[in-house]
Design a protein around this motif. Structure first.
Motif, short mmCIF file in Angstrom:
data_model
loop_
_atom_site.label_atom_id
_atom_site.label_comp_id
_atom_site.label_asym_id
_atom_site.label_seq_id
_atom_site.Cartn_x
_atom_site.Cartn_y
_atom_site.Cartn_z
N ASN A 4 -17.53 -16.44 10.79
CA ASN A 4 -17.12 -14.96 9.70
C ASN A 4 -17.45 -14.07 9.72
N TYR A 5 -15.78 -13.84 10.91
CA TYR A 5 -15.11 -12.43 11.35
C TYR A 5 -13.58 -12.64 11.03
N GLY A 6 -13.30 -11.44 11.83
CA GLY A 6 -11.58 -12.08 11.84
C GLY A 6 -11.15 -10.67 12.72
N PHE A 7 -10.03 -10.96 13.03
CA PHE A 7 -9.10 -10.38 14.97
C PHE A 7 -7.65 -10.04 13.98
N VAL A 8 -7.09 -8.95 14.71
CA VAL A 8 -5.93 -8.80 14.25
C VAL A 8 -5.60 -8.05 15.73
N ASP A 9 -5.24 -8.15 16.61
CA ASP A 9 -3.91 -7.36 17.51
C ASP A 9 -3.46 -6.51 16.40
N VAL A 10 -3.52 -4.95 16.58
CA VAL A 10 -2.83 -3.95 15.60
C VAL A 10 -1.30 -3.99 16.17
N GLU A 11 -0.91 -4.31 18.24
CA GLU A 11 0.17 -4.16 18.59
C GLU A 11 1.76 -5.33 18.07
N ALA A 12 0.53 -6.32 17.35
CA ALA A 12 1.48 -7.30 17.05
C ALA A 12 1.22 -7.68 15.80
N ALA A 13 0.43 -6.90 14.30
CA ALA A 13 0.79 -6.89 13.11
C ALA A 13 2.13 -6.24 12.71
N GLU A 14 2.13 -7.48 11.66
CA GLU A 14 3.49 -7.11 10.54
C GLU A 14 3.67 -5.78 10.01
N HIS A 15 4.65 -5.45 10.14
CA HIS A 15 4.58 -3.88 9.37
C HIS A 15 5.69 -3.85 8.05
N GLU A 16 5.48 -2.91 7.43
CA GLU A 16 6.64 -3.36 5.75
C GLU A 16 7.38 -1.61 5.96
N PRO A 17 8.57 -1.21 5.54
CA PRO A 17 8.84 0.18 5.65
C PRO A 17 7.91 0.88 4.45
N ASN A 18 7.81 2.07 4.58
CA ASN A 18 7.37 2.95 3.59
C ASN A 18 8.84 2.80 2.31
N PRO A 19 7.29 2.85 1.10
CA PRO A 19 8.57 2.82 0.21
C PRO A 19 9.27 3.42 0.08
N ASP A 20 9.25 4.87 0.54
CA ASP A 20 10.12 5.88 0.05
C ASP A 20 11.30 5.83 0.85
#
Length: 130
Positions: A4-20
């Motif tokens: 019952n835990y989560g893990f994510v590698d910040v370096e590998a996380a998908e990024h979305e462009p700013n809506p601006d």
């Protein structure tokens, strides 16, 4: 060991462009990936010389953690210097924005609680005039 835990590698996380479209910032929305229930969690990557939108969250407290620094946060008109690994707590309804005055890309980790709004509306995100 608990499952019952989560893990994510910040370096590998998908990024979305700013809506601006005038900003080169990108957001990594980690809330769903980590299956967070009591908070919102995002990363923000800010190019050199860029700044985030001046905004507030109407009912969500936030904590900003600077992963690459130093950096600045404009808090209700005051420019606050933040050292690398520095942490800034922002109460709900307080106008704020990231400011990158360096020649290097900056990454911030943002934690918001309680989890108001939706992941898509970034927790009742409201633009504020400077």
């Amino acid at each position: 060991m608990s499952e019952n835990y989560g893990f994510v590698d910040v370096e590998a996380a998908e990024h979305e462009p700013n809506p601006d479209p005038t900003s080169g910032m990108a957001f990594g929305k980690l809330t769903e990936t980590l299956e967070c229930e009591e908070m919102r969690l995002n990363t923000c990557t800010i190019p050199p010389g860029d700044a985030g939108p001046y905004h507030k969250h109407e009912s969500q407290e936030e904590v900003y953690i600077l992963l690459d620094g130093p950096g600045h946060v404009n808090v209700d008109g005051d420019l606050v210097e933040v050292p690398e690994s520095g942490i800034v707590r922002l109460p709900a309804d307080t106008p704020r924005k990231f400011v990158n005055e360096t020649d290097e890309e900056q990454r911030w980790l943002m934690v918001g609680a309680p989890p108001v709004g939706t992941v898509d509306d970034m927790g009742e995100f409201v633009m504020v005039e400077e």
